[in-house]
Scaffold this active site. Sequence first.
Site: not given
Length: 352
Positions: A155-157
């Site tokens: 995921g990005c986070y």
Amino acid sequence: MSVNPVKTRVAIVGSTGYGGVELIRFLHQHPEVEITSVISASSSGKPMSDQFPHLIGVMDMDLDGVDAAETAQKADIVFLATPSGVSSKLVPQYLEAGLKVIDLSGDYRIKDSSTYEEWYKHDAPDAASLEEAVYGLCELKGNDVHGKRLISNPGCYPTATLLGLLPGVEAGWLTTDSIIIDAKSGVSGAGRGTSLTSHYAEMNENFKAYKVNKHQHIPEIEQVLGAAAGKPVTVTFTTHLVPMTRGIMSTMYGSTSGNHSEEEWIELYREYYRDRPFVRIRKQGQWPSTKEVAGSNYCDIGFALDTRTGRITIIAVIDNLVKGAAGQAIQNMNRMMGWAENTGLNMLPVYP
């Protein structure tokens, strides 16, 4: 359409979303691949450039429908830039058709099915494909993806957060009982669909927290940190939307173990990422900003050690659509295929 027999053929499912079109931007100039199919369940039969006019004369091919057998005739690798809950239904079909799969959704990141269902509110993927999937955080798991046929893109986070925390956790310099993560993202992270979340009047001149203590990326972060620490890890993780298009800043706070100076922390991270082309460690007194990585696959990390409190602040920034999605997916493809990790990814950030 003429296909170059020397190049690896790639297809993109979810081409009309921000992650999909960012894959097109990078893959279009990748020397080892050719885009042979762009796929959309909702817009099949329409020209890709109708969906994104900036692609006129560059990517004019018609969008294909979702059909694994048809895709297998056109491609060798398929990227799934689909929402969570969709990929888990498609991946078995593409694997059965003989394709290699890189999944940008969250469906294959969480190894425990009950944890996935609790946080994502979808049925977990089938056990066989979940077991086969390799978590593709390249700076941690790059060697694990070589030759594999199913990679789960982080995921990005979690990408920004884990790159900021892992060296300190693995070295034992950062205690794991009180990690606080304050993360902020541009609105492109919410996707291209219209919603109240990304409505201009709601976001302009505004700054708001969301999914406080309930974000689905929490178990992903804890899973990877727990493996690195050799014990369960829990974190406090708060996400915010800021009125910008691209970028993530993850600001992390943790108690230190031992008497290490700020210079030693910087050297620890430089050594950890010494052979990783996309992580840049700032020198003492310099902290990164999101614009300094915009449009690129870089993750920049800076530090501030507070000897008064015995805590360290770690700041990591990425472009959520590149290092947080499409760029990292291409990194994973490169490692999967045995190509140099930075192939097709050496774009400089767009500044200002």
